[in-house]
Design an enzyme around this catalytic site. Structure first.
Site, PDB file in Angstrom:
ATOM      1  CB  CYS A  70      -1.654  -5.245   5.086  1.00 50.96           C
ATOM      2  SG  CYS A  70      -0.685  -5.385   3.771  1.00 50.96           S
ATOM      3  CB  CYS A 177      -5.112  -2.929  -2.112  1.00 51.17           C
ATOM      4  SG  CYS A 177      -4.131  -2.048  -1.527  1.00 51.17           S
TER       5      CYS A 177
END
Length: 265
Positions: A70, A177
């Protein structure tokens, strides 16, 4: 060998699938936070608290390495995670692939969440690794959430909106992302200009998976027998792999794994 991965949700799928492809015999622990997602809008301290809780749940299974799959958690929580878990458990963060994208020349677009696009973190990476290269930060509001829910219409709308902000003629797009790697080909189709050279997409999953194996003291063995098990943790609770992951090839790859035996401390 046991590799753990953590994220608020499905953003860990690309890295988990990459580990599975490199080591089909590795046992995987995927630790997510359905009770606390999304992490993006949270304060840095709040992100760190949630990341630590998810990491501790994974660490209880004694993995040989932990992947922070992440970008948001890597930006805000990586020092705290390493301070708590290393050296017993190597912690591998996720950094947008700005350096290899810039090495290929420009122009380059960096697709990321709105918060990351304007962050000092991303600006520092651009200053360090993309000097002399034309770089455009492209905020992608709603795209990670749409991917998380596998909402086809919302994904298409968010990708189209970001593509409209991407300058014509870009040669490479950095997927800033981890969720975006699940819809990479949709992004390619939206940005690729007719008659232009093939667009290069730069994700982080493969590099992160390879680094996790190195930190665990293991070598890639893609021809190994597919004996690796899968343990799923949902905000610390053992549970099934959420059905939404089956919308993606990476999720279907994981779904074929043998369930891990119940953990005993």
């Amino acid at each position: 060998m046991k590799i753990a991965l953590m994220d608020s949700g499905t953003g860990l799928l690309p890295a988990a699938a990459a580990v599975r492809r490199l080591r089909p015999d590795a046992d995987l622990i995927v630790s997510t936070d359905p009770d606390g997602m999304p992490w993006g809008p949270r304060t840095p301290d709040d992100v760190t608290a949630h990341a630590l809780a998810v990491a501790r749940a994974a660490a209880a299974h004694r993995p040989d390495a932990l992947i922070v799959a992440c970008n948001t958690a890597s930006v805000h929580a990586l020092p705290a995670l390493r301070a708590e878990l290393e050296p017993s458990i190597p912690v591998v963060g996720t950094v947008p692939a700005i350096k290899p994208a810039a090495a290929g020349g420009g122009p380059v677009a960096i697709w990321a969440t709105p918060a990351t696009t304007g962050s000092p973190y991303q600006q520092d990476l651009i200053a360090r690794f993309a000097q002399g290269v034309a770089v455009t930060g492209v905020p992608c509001p709603g795209l990670a959430d749409a991917v998380e829910q596998a909402d086809e219409d919302a994904i298409d709308a968010a990708v189209a909106a970001a593509a409209a902000l991407t300058p014509p003629g870009v040669r490479a797009v950095v997927l800033g992302c981890t969720h975006y790697e699940l819809v990479a080909e949709r992004i390619r189709a939206a940005v690729q200009q007719p008659g232009s050279a093939p667009l290069v997409l730069h994700g982080s999953a493969e590099a992160v998976a390879a680094q996790a194996l190195r930190r665990a003291g293991a070598e890639p063995a893609p021809a190994a027998a597919p004996t690796g098990t899968l343990q799923v943790l949902l905000s610390g609770r053992p549970g099934p792999l959420p059905e939404v992951v089956l919308a993606y090839a990476e999720g279907r790859l994981l779904a074929g794994a043998v369930p891990a035996a119940p953990h005993t401390a």
